[in-house]
Structures are given as C-alpha cells and as structure tokens.
Design a protein around this motif. Structure first.
Motif: not given
Length: 342
Positions: A240-242, A247-250, A322-324, A327-329
């Motif tokens: 999840t941290a990856v 997300t932040i890097s984008i 897992i859901l988090y 959703l980030l994906y």
C-alpha cells in the motif's frame, strides 16, 4: 553573497510548494495537533460492586470525574473476563481482604491511566497511605514504552520509508524520460503501474520481513500472536505504501516536491496509528482514521501482537489495506493519462 541570497529568496517565493511547506504546513500541523491532543472531555467508566465497598468510598468515587457502574459480585470475581466482554468499561475496582485494593484495566493506555488516577484521588481523600495494586488484561505493569507502542513504530517505519523510496524513484524515472519512453510502447497504463508496484513491492516485502524479525528476535519486542499474521500485515502495508508513493510521485515533478508533500500526507497519519486512543480525540476527529492506510496496518499488528488475535479478528483490517491499494492502483492508472492519451 547578497545577490546569491536574493536569487534564493526569489526562487523560493516563486515555488508555491516551498512557500506552503515553510509557512502553511507548520500552521496546519499545529492546528491538527491542537485538535487531536486537546482536552477531549473524556470521562472514564469504572465498574465496582457497591455491596462490597464501603458507602464512603462509593460516594468518593462518584464525586470524581468518573462514570461509576455497579457490577454484580459474580462478574467482579473475574474482572479480566468482564473487561473483555465490556470494552466500554475502562477499569474494574475491587476490594477484598486477601488481595486488598486492585484496579484491573484492559491494557496500559491513556484511558486506563485516567481512570486509575481518579480512583487513586478518591482513595487518597479517605486513606492517603492506602496501596492499590494494578492489573491488566493485556500487558504488564512497568513494561517499557517500546513494548507498549512497538506495533506503532513497525507500521510507521515500514510505511514511511517505502513511501519515500518509491515516490522519489518514480519521480526520477519520469524526470529522466524513462516513463515517457515506456509509455510510447503498446504497454497499457495499468501494466505500467502494476509493474512499478511489483518491482518496488519486492524490496518493500523484504524490508517488512527484516523489520519484524529484527524487532521480535533481536530487540525482544513482545508478541502474543502468530508472527505470520504480523508479516502478512506488514507486507500488505508495504505494498500500500508503494501505491501511495506512486500516487504522490505522479502529482510531483521532482524529489523535492515529494518531500514537500510529507507534512500533508504522512505526518497526519501518525496521529491515527495508535499513539492516541481514537475515542480520546475530540470533535469526533477519530473517525478520520478510516481514510488513513496506517490505521488499518497498525490496528491489525496491535491485534496480533498485543491481543493475540488471529485471522478472524484482523481480516477486516487486512481487507481495508487491500481495498486501499486497489483504489490507489485505479487512481494511478487514471492519473497516467496526463502523460499519454490512449
């Protein structure tokens, strides 16, 4: 020298993110700390058997900042079992000829400490020299802060370090033109995000395993439950941290901008990792924990390490991670549209 200083000042003023980090971020963090650590007005609840305690002591307890609940003598004989079944009760106060006065609490916590303090104040008004024994359902008296909050640091260190590494690396990939060249191929956006996630996820998993094994077997961090569930939780939290770092890097154009976003993305999560009991946070701000990925990881790790929980008790937290990550994906895949239109 003066010209150089002026140039630095002009560059900083023109960088809105730097201005936000220098001027606005400290104010936002201090405001958050004010609300989270302010007076919550929480009143502890204690259970007593009024028939077994002198009336003067009952009156003294009721005069304190306490909610006093009358517990039957059958339940009071097994205070630890009662506390397991009644999580809304912070402490059980018993008085007997054999064991004397005893305060039984669920675990060493701010809520339990406040309840014990109020009970001791009541006893001090009647018997200043009275000794009160402390007992816990989970945890032991005098255990170190590391044993009490070790699960918090496991979650924080894993999440924060992986976030920094993945976020900065992905920004470097984009600034170096690697991402743009990759997107010129027929590869799909989802495959790009999944590939980066899996690649950095391998190192995140290795780091999680090393942290857990080192903490438990070298630093002797106590753990009641199965270490396998701790490892699984740490792995999901690392993945999840990856995704969070991606997300932040984008939305960042340089490594500096990734660092600049830490006060707004990582620091607020620290307060919802278990350092502060959520029901002590005023203004119902404790409910913000459900949008914090660290909360799910830390809660699951605490359940295993402190309470000895298994899969049936922590599956909700694992599902939350897992859901988090999923959703980030999806968010990361959509965000890549600004680099390539399909």
């Amino acid at each position: 020298m003066i010209h150089l200083a002026k140039r630095v000042i002009r560059q900083t003023i023109n960088d809105k993110r730097s201005v936000m980090m220098i001027l606005v971020a400290p104010l936002l963090i201090l405001t958050l700390v004010y609300f989270l650590l302010g007076d919550s007005g929480y009143v502890p609840t204690i259970g007593i058997d009024k028939n077994a305690i002198p009336d003067s002591l009952v009156i003294a307890l009721e005069e304190q900042d306490l909610n006093v609940v009358d517990v039957t003598s059958n339940s009071i004989e097994h205070p630890k079992d009662y506390l397991k079944e009644h999580p809304d009760v912070d402490a059980i106060f018993t008085l007997s000829k054999n064991s004397g006065m005893t305060i039984t609490m669920y675990e060493p916590s701010t809520k339990g400490a406040k309840a014990a303090s109020e009970i001791q104040t009541a006893m001090g008004s009647l018997h200043p020299s009275a000794e009160i024994n402390m007992s816990y359902v989970y945890g032991t008296k005098g255990q170190s802060s590391f044993d009490s909050l070790g699960y918090v640091f496991l979650a924080l260190f894993s999440f924060f370090l992986v976030f920094i590494i993945s976020g900065m690396a992905l920004v470097r990939e984009r600034s170096g033109g690697t991402l743009e060249r990759l997107l010129m191929t027929p590869i799909k956006r989802g495959e790009v995000i999944l590939g980066y996630t899996l690649g950095y996820g391998v190192f995140a998993i290795v780091q999680a395993i090393i942290i857990v094994l080192y903490s438990i077997f070298v630093l002797q961090l106590s753990s009641v439950g199965n270490i396998g569930w701790i490892l699984l939780t740490m792995v999901l939290l690392a993945v999840t941290a990856v995704s969070f770092g991606a997300t932040i890097s984008i939305f960042a154009s340089s490594e500096l901008q990734v660092v600049q976003m830490i006060p707004f993305t990582i620091i607020p999560q620290v307060f919802f990792s278990g350092l502060i009991p959520l029901d002590l946070i005023p203004y119902q701000l404790g409910n913000l924990c459900y949008i914090m990925p660290i909360y799910y990881g830390a809660a699951a790790i605490k359940g295993v390490m402190v309470y000895g929980d298994g899969f049936m008790q922590i599956w909700g937290y694992l599902l939350g991670l897992i859901l988090y990550a999923f959703l980030l994906y999806l968010l990361n895949t959509q965000a890549l549209k600004k680099f390539r239109k399909l």
